[in-house]
Scaffold this motif. Structure first.
Motif, mmCIF file in Angstrom:
data_model
loop_
_atom_site.group_PDB
_atom_site.id
_atom_site.type_symbol
_atom_site.label_atom_id
_atom_site.label_comp_id
_atom_site.label_asym_id
_atom_site.label_seq_id
_atom_site.Cartn_x
_atom_site.Cartn_y
_atom_site.Cartn_z
ATOM 1 N N MET A 162 0.860 -1.182 0.000
ATOM 2 C CA MET A 162 0.000 0.000 0.000
ATOM 3 C C MET A 162 0.897 1.232 0.000
ATOM 4 O O MET A 162 1.791 1.371 0.841
ATOM 5 N N TRP A 163 0.655 2.139 -0.951
ATOM 6 C CA TRP A 163 1.501 3.320 -1.106
ATOM 7 C C TRP A 163 0.911 4.484 -0.326
ATOM 8 O O TRP A 163 -0.049 5.103 -0.752
ATOM 9 N N TYR A 164 1.514 4.757 0.838
ATOM 10 C CA TYR A 164 1.063 5.833 1.718
ATOM 11 C C TYR A 164 2.106 6.955 1.757
ATOM 12 O O TYR A 164 3.216 6.837 1.230
ATOM 13 N N PHE A 185 5.597 -6.794 9.156
ATOM 14 C CA PHE A 185 5.225 -5.632 8.350
ATOM 15 C C PHE A 185 6.506 -4.893 7.964
ATOM 16 O O PHE A 185 7.371 -4.658 8.814
ATOM 17 N N CYS A 186 6.619 -4.555 6.682
ATOM 18 C CA CYS A 186 7.769 -3.785 6.206
ATOM 19 C C CYS A 186 7.291 -2.412 5.755
ATOM 20 O O CYS A 186 6.293 -2.299 5.043
ATOM 21 N N ALA A 187 8.008 -1.379 6.168
ATOM 22 C CA ALA A 187 7.752 -0.021 5.664
ATOM 23 C C ALA A 187 8.965 0.438 4.872
ATOM 24 O O ALA A 187 10.096 0.423 5.381
ATOM 25 N N HIS A 188 8.749 0.809 3.607
ATOM 26 C CA HIS A 188 9.769 1.464 2.783
ATOM 27 C C HIS A 188 9.505 2.966 2.949
ATOM 28 O O HIS A 188 8.452 3.451 2.522
ATOM 29 N N HIS A 189 10.409 3.703 3.568
ATOM 30 C CA HIS A 189 10.085 5.113 3.806
ATOM 31 C C HIS A 189 11.286 6.026 3.596
ATOM 32 O O HIS A 189 12.433 5.657 3.873
ATOM 33 N N TYR A 190 10.999 7.211 3.078
ATOM 34 C CA TYR A 190 12.026 8.213 2.806
ATOM 35 C C TYR A 190 11.339 9.556 2.623
ATOM 36 O O TYR A 190 10.204 9.648 2.175
ATOM 37 N N ARG A 191 12.061 10.601 2.989
ATOM 38 C CA ARG A 191 11.493 11.934 2.798
ATOM 39 C C ARG A 191 11.646 12.344 1.336
ATOM 40 O O ARG A 191 12.624 11.979 0.677
ATOM 41 N N TYR A 192 10.669 13.086 0.838
ATOM 42 C CA TYR A 192 10.790 13.617 -0.523
ATOM 43 C C TYR A 192 10.577 15.127 -0.561
ATOM 44 O O TYR A 192 10.667 15.739 -1.626
ATOM 45 N N SER A 193 10.316 15.719 0.601
ATOM 46 C CA SER A 193 10.235 17.170 0.725
ATOM 47 C C SER A 193 10.593 17.506 2.169
ATOM 48 O O SER A 193 10.704 16.596 3.001
ATOM 49 N N PRO A 194 10.772 18.770 2.503
ATOM 50 C CA PRO A 194 11.100 19.102 3.899
ATOM 51 C C PRO A 194 9.997 18.749 4.886
ATOM 52 O O PRO A 194 10.240 18.727 6.102
ATOM 53 N N THR A 195 8.793 18.447 4.400
ATOM 54 C CA THR A 195 7.670 18.204 5.308
ATOM 55 C C THR A 195 6.955 16.868 5.087
ATOM 56 O O THR A 195 6.015 16.560 5.816
ATOM 57 N N MET A 196 7.383 16.081 4.092
ATOM 58 C CA MET A 196 6.651 14.858 3.774
ATOM 59 C C MET A 196 7.597 13.695 3.430
ATOM 60 O O MET A 196 8.690 13.905 2.922
ATOM 61 N N SER A 197 7.099 12.488 3.700
ATOM 62 C CA SER A 197 7.820 11.267 3.344
ATOM 63 C C SER A 197 6.866 10.286 2.677
ATOM 64 O O SER A 197 5.658 10.274 2.956
ATOM 65 N N TYR A 224 -4.613 0.587 11.752
ATOM 66 C CA TYR A 224 -3.873 -0.641 12.048
ATOM 67 C C TYR A 224 -2.381 -0.441 11.754
ATOM 68 O O TYR A 224 -1.518 -0.789 12.575
ATOM 69 N N CYS A 225 -2.074 0.115 10.590
ATOM 70 C CA CYS A 225 -0.666 0.338 10.218
ATOM 71 C C CYS A 225 -0.010 1.372 11.118
ATOM 72 O O CYS A 225 1.184 1.243 11.454
ATOM 73 N N GLU A 226 -0.752 2.396 11.516
ATOM 74 C CA GLU A 226 -0.198 3.384 12.455
ATOM 75 C C GLU A 226 0.158 2.730 13.781
ATOM 76 O O GLU A 226 1.166 3.091 14.412
ATOM 77 N N LYS A 227 -0.630 1.760 14.207
ATOM 78 C CA LYS A 227 -0.343 1.054 15.453
ATOM 79 C C LYS A 227 0.911 0.204 15.313
ATOM 80 O O LYS A 227 1.765 0.180 16.205
ATOM 81 N N VAL A 228 1.031 -0.512 14.180
ATOM 82 C CA VAL A 228 2.211 -1.362 13.945
ATOM 83 C C VAL A 228 3.487 -0.519 13.971
ATOM 84 O O VAL A 228 4.509 -0.910 14.565
#
Length: 382
Positions: A162-164, A185-197, A224-228
Motif C-alpha cells: 500500500m503506497w502511503y 510488516f515492512c515499511a519502505h520510507h524516505y522523505r521527498y520534501s522538507p515536510t513529507m515522506s 492498524y498500520c499506524e499502530k504497527v
C-alpha cells in the motif's frame, strides 16, 4: 514527423523533449487522461547511480531537476528496534507531482502540446501519427489489447503493498521490519520534501489474510498500520492518496513494438519498487528511443528495431535484479525470525547477487566486519 504519445509520465515527457530539442519541426502531442495537478503516490526516489546516468545523458535536465530533490548519503535497515545504518548508498527523492510539474513546464517551453483530461482508448484515435508511443503505465491498454503482438508475460506476485505518505520526515531511505502476532510488516520510507515522506507498507499475503485487511475499511487499515509502526511515526499520521492494497505485476514483453507503435516505461516492463529504479528506467527508455531515431532518422520501423537492440541488454540486467529483489521480500517473515539484524542487513545488501562481500566492504566496512565476526568463512571466499 508527427508523434503522438499516450501518457504524460516521465518516459513520455522526456522522450518528447529529446525529440523536439533535436528537431523542432517534429509535431508532438502528449495525451494525459488525468488533470494537470493529479497524480498517484507520493515521492519518487533515485539512487546516486541513477542520477549519474541522467547527468551523463542530459546535464541540463539534471541541473534543472536536482535542486528540487531531497538527498541523503546512507541507507538504514531496521529490524524491530535495532537500526543498522549502511554507508555508501546515496539517494535523492522528490515529490512525484513536483517532478511531473517541472517536466510539464520543461516540455511545454519547447512547444510540445500536452492534452490533459484526454483519454485515448483506441489506436484509431491517433492513426494519423507517424509514431505512436504507449507510455501509459503498468496497466497500459496499448499493451493489454495487443499482448500477442508484444509477446506479453505478466507474473502477479503474492505480496501485498500500500503506497502511503506521512508527515514524519525521515533522515534517510529506510526499511523498517516489525514483527507482529500476525506476521512481519515492512515499511519502505524516505522523505521527498522538507515536510513529507513516502511510507509504503508491504506484507506477505499470509499476513494480509490473517489480519483481515480484505474486509477492513481504508480508515481502519490506516489505524492498524499506524499502530504497527507507532514507534517509527512518532505520532505523525499515515496519509492516503487513493491508496489501496495491490499486488505487483512483473511484466515483460518479448517484442517492444509493432508497425509504428512502441512501448516505454512501465508499459514496457515493470521493475519492483524495492530497487528504486522505475523512474530511472523510464527516462533511460526515452534516451534509448531517441538515440535510435537519431541514428536511423525518420525510418520508424528501423528505429524501433534499433531501440530494442540498444536498450535490451542493460534493461534486462536491472529487470532480472528487480525480480530477485521482490522475491527476497516474499520470505521476509522467515528471514526476520532466522537472522540477526546484522545478518538480515547483509542479506538485504547482497540479495540480488550484484553486490558481493568485497563490494559490501567497500561501501560499509563496519557492516562487512560485523558480518565477518558472525561468519569468518566469508573472508576466505572473498
Amino acid at each position: 514527423m508527427k508523434i503522438k504519445i499516450i501518457g504524460a509520465g516521465p518516459a513520455g515527457l522526456y522522450f518528447a523533449a529529446l525529440m523536439k530539442r533535436h528537431d523542432p519541426s517534429h509535431e508532438i502531442t502528449l495525451y494525459e487522461r488525468s488533470q494537470r495537478e493529479a497524480t498517484w503516490g507520493f515521492g519518487v526516489v533515485f539512487s546516486d547511480r541513477a542520477l549519474e546516468f541522467l547527468r551523463a545523458d542530459d546535464e541540463a535536465l539534471y541541473q534543472y531537476l536536482t535542486p528540487h530533490m531531497e538527498t541523503w548519503p546512507d541507507l538504514t535497515i531496521q529490524v524491530n528496534d535495532t537500526k543498522i545504518p549502511i554507508t555508501g548508498n546515496g539517494f535523492a527523492a522528490t515529490g512525484r507531482l513536483e517532478m511531473l510539474t517541472l517536466m510539464y513546464a520543461y516540455v511545454e517551453k519547447l512547444g510540445i502540446k500536452i492534452e490533459f483530461q484526454t483519454e485515448i482508448t483506441s489506436l484509431d484515435q491517433v492513426k494519423d501519427a507517424d509514431l505512436i508511443v504507449g507510455a501509459n503505465g503498468a496497466f497500459s491498454w496499448v499493451r493489454s489489447e495487443n499482448e500477442q503482438k508484444f509477446g506479453t508475460r505478466c507474473d502477479w506476485r503474492p505480496n501485498r503493498f500500500m503506497w502511503y505518505g506521512t508527515s514524519k520526515v525521515f533522515d534517510s531511505l529506510s526499511l523498517t521490519f516489525r514483527e507482529t502476532d500476525q506476521g512481519v510488516f515492512c515499511a519502505h520510507h524516505y522523505r521527498y520534501s522538507p515536510t513529507m515522506s513516502t511510507f509504503l507498507v508491504e506484507v506477505e499475503d499470509e499476513t494480509w489474510q490473517r489480519v483481515g485487511f480484505e474486509h477492513m475499511s481504508p480508515e481502519d487499515t490506516i489505524r492498524y498500520c499506524e499502530k504497527v509502526f507507532a514507534k517509527d511515526l512518532d505520532g505523525h499520521p499515515i496519509i492516503s492518496n487513493n491508496s489501496y492494497w495491490r499486488q505487483f505485476p512483473a511484466i515483460w514483453n518479448e517484442h517492444w513494438s509493432f508497425d509504428n507503435v512502441v512501448l516505454m516505461g512501465d508499459a514496457l516492463r515493470t521493475a519492483h519498487f524495492s530497487i528504486g529504479s522505475g523512474t530511472r528506467l523510464a527516462m533511460e527508455d526515452a534516451v534509448a528511443l531517441f538515440k535510435a531515431f537519431k541514428e536511423k532518422g525518420n525510418e520508424v520501423k528501423a528505429a524501433l528495431a534499433r531501440f530494442q537492440e540498444l536498450r535490451l541488454p542493460p534493461m534486462k540486467k536491472i529487470w532480472d535484479a528487480a525480480n530477485i529483489s521482490l522475491r527476497w521480500y516474499e520470505t521476509m517473515d522467515e528471514k526476520v525470525k532466522a537472522l540477526t539484524p546484522v545478518e538480515f542487513a547483509y542479506s538485504y545488501m547482497t540479495r540480488t547477487g550484484r553486490v558481493n562481500h568485497e563490494e559490501v566492504k567497500r561501501r560499509d566496512p563496519g557492516l562487512a566486519a560485523a558480518y565477518e565476526q558472525l561468519h569468518p568463512e566469508v573472508i576466505k571466499v572473498a
